[in-house]
Scaffold this motif. Structure first.
Motif, PDB file in Angstrom:
ATOM      1  N   ALA A  62      70.884 104.898  82.518  1.00 41.50           N
ATOM      2  CA  ALA A  62      70.683 106.298  82.104  1.00 41.50           C
ATOM      3  C   ALA A  62      70.441 107.149  83.353  1.00 41.50           C
ATOM      4  O   ALA A  62      69.325 107.595  83.628  1.00 41.50           O
ATOM      5  CB  ALA A  62      69.527 106.406  81.121  1.00 41.50           C
ATOM      6  N   ASP A  64      71.017 110.163  84.257  1.00 41.89           N
ATOM      7  CA  ASP A  64      70.429 111.500  84.129  1.00 41.89           C
ATOM      8  C   ASP A  64      68.909 111.474  84.002  1.00 41.89           C
ATOM      9  O   ASP A  64      68.242 112.464  84.288  1.00 41.89           O
ATOM     10  CB  ASP A  64      71.030 112.234  82.929  1.00 41.89           C
ATOM     11  N   LEU A  65      68.355 110.345  83.576  1.00 39.26           N
ATOM     12  CA  LEU A  65      66.904 110.229  83.397  1.00 39.26           C
ATOM     13  C   LEU A  65      66.190 109.626  84.604  1.00 39.26           C
ATOM     14  O   LEU A  65      64.961 109.501  84.588  1.00 39.26           O
ATOM     15  CB  LEU A  65      66.606 109.402  82.139  1.00 39.26           C
ATOM     16  N   ALA A  68      62.947 111.193  86.094  1.00 38.24           N
ATOM     17  CA  ALA A  68      61.720 111.135  85.294  1.00 38.24           C
ATOM     18  C   ALA A  68      60.846 109.940  85.669  1.00 38.24           C
ATOM     19  O   ALA A  68      59.647 109.970  85.439  1.00 38.24           O
ATOM     20  CB  ALA A  68      62.067 111.074  83.809  1.00 38.24           C
ATOM     21  N   ARG A 176      57.775 102.582  84.331  1.00 41.30           N
ATOM     22  CA  ARG A 176      58.610 103.214  83.302  1.00 41.30           C
ATOM     23  C   ARG A 176      58.643 102.359  82.039  1.00 41.30           C
ATOM     24  O   ARG A 176      58.486 102.856  80.919  1.00 41.30           O
ATOM     25  CB  ARG A 176      60.020 103.438  83.851  1.00 41.30           C
TER      26      ARG A 176
END
Length: 195
Positions: A62, A64-65, A68, A176
């Motif tokens: 992922a 795009d994440l 985070a 995470r």
């Protein structure tokens, strides 16, 4: 009065000359040490996770994440895929930006990514292998790195360590995954490097 006289201004000038000579000597020593180190290195680390491979795979892919959960990563820009259809992206952080691409993908067990920017002073690939273990899995990350400039090789080897990137990545991933499961983050296994 004839002859040479030592003054405060002369002492300050001599200090500057000595400091410059010492700095030049240290720089030459660091460059010499970097030239003796091989361009390529391999670093490997692992992490035991209480999550199935497919769930960990989703986090690893992922793109795009990533900001985070990966410290120091400001944002990610998706780029057009390679001619073979492999995803590409550019990561922006405090040290500039780096372009990556997927080299190989066999979901949810093996992922290989690589630096796709030939103008950088470093390059390499990262292989992520997810092995089922009980109700979770073990993730092994192997970095096949290349550091082209001797100064960067010396800094990487003697100051930061070749395994620093893998270790930092695994630590961030552990946090995470723990946040997703509301548990304590697992401790990354010791990172090993070899040339």
């Amino acid at each position: 009065m004839s002859g040479w006289r030592w003054t405060a201004a002369g002492a300050a000038g001599a200090t500057v000359v000595v400091a410059a000579a010492v700095t030049a000597g240290l720089a030459a020593a660091v460059l010499a040490a970097g030239r003796r180190l091989p361009v390529e290195h391999v670093s490997e680390g692992g992490l035991e996770l209480d999550r199935p491979p497919a769930e960990v795979w989703d986090v690893l892919t992922a793109v795009d994440l990533f900001p985070a959960w990966r410290p120091g990563l400001a944002h990610v820009e998706r780029l057009p895929a390679t001619a073979a259809g492999h995803p590409r992206w550019r990561e922006y952080g405090r040290h500039g930006h780096t372009t990556y691409e997927v080299v190989e993908s066999a979901a949810p067990h093996r992922l290989v990514t690589g630096i796709a920017d030939p103008d950088l002073p470093y390059g390499g690939t990262w292989t992520y292998v997810l092995t089922p273990a009980g109700r979770g899995c073990t993730l092994t990350v192997t970095e096949h790195g290349e550091v082209y400039q001797p100064l960067y090789r010396a800094v990487s080897h003697y100051l930061t360590g070749e395994g620093a990137t893998v270790h930092r990545y695994l630590g961030a991933l552990a946090h995470r995954m723990a946040a997703a499961g509301q548990g304590q983050p697992p401790e990354p296994q010791r990172t090993q490097s070899r040339r």
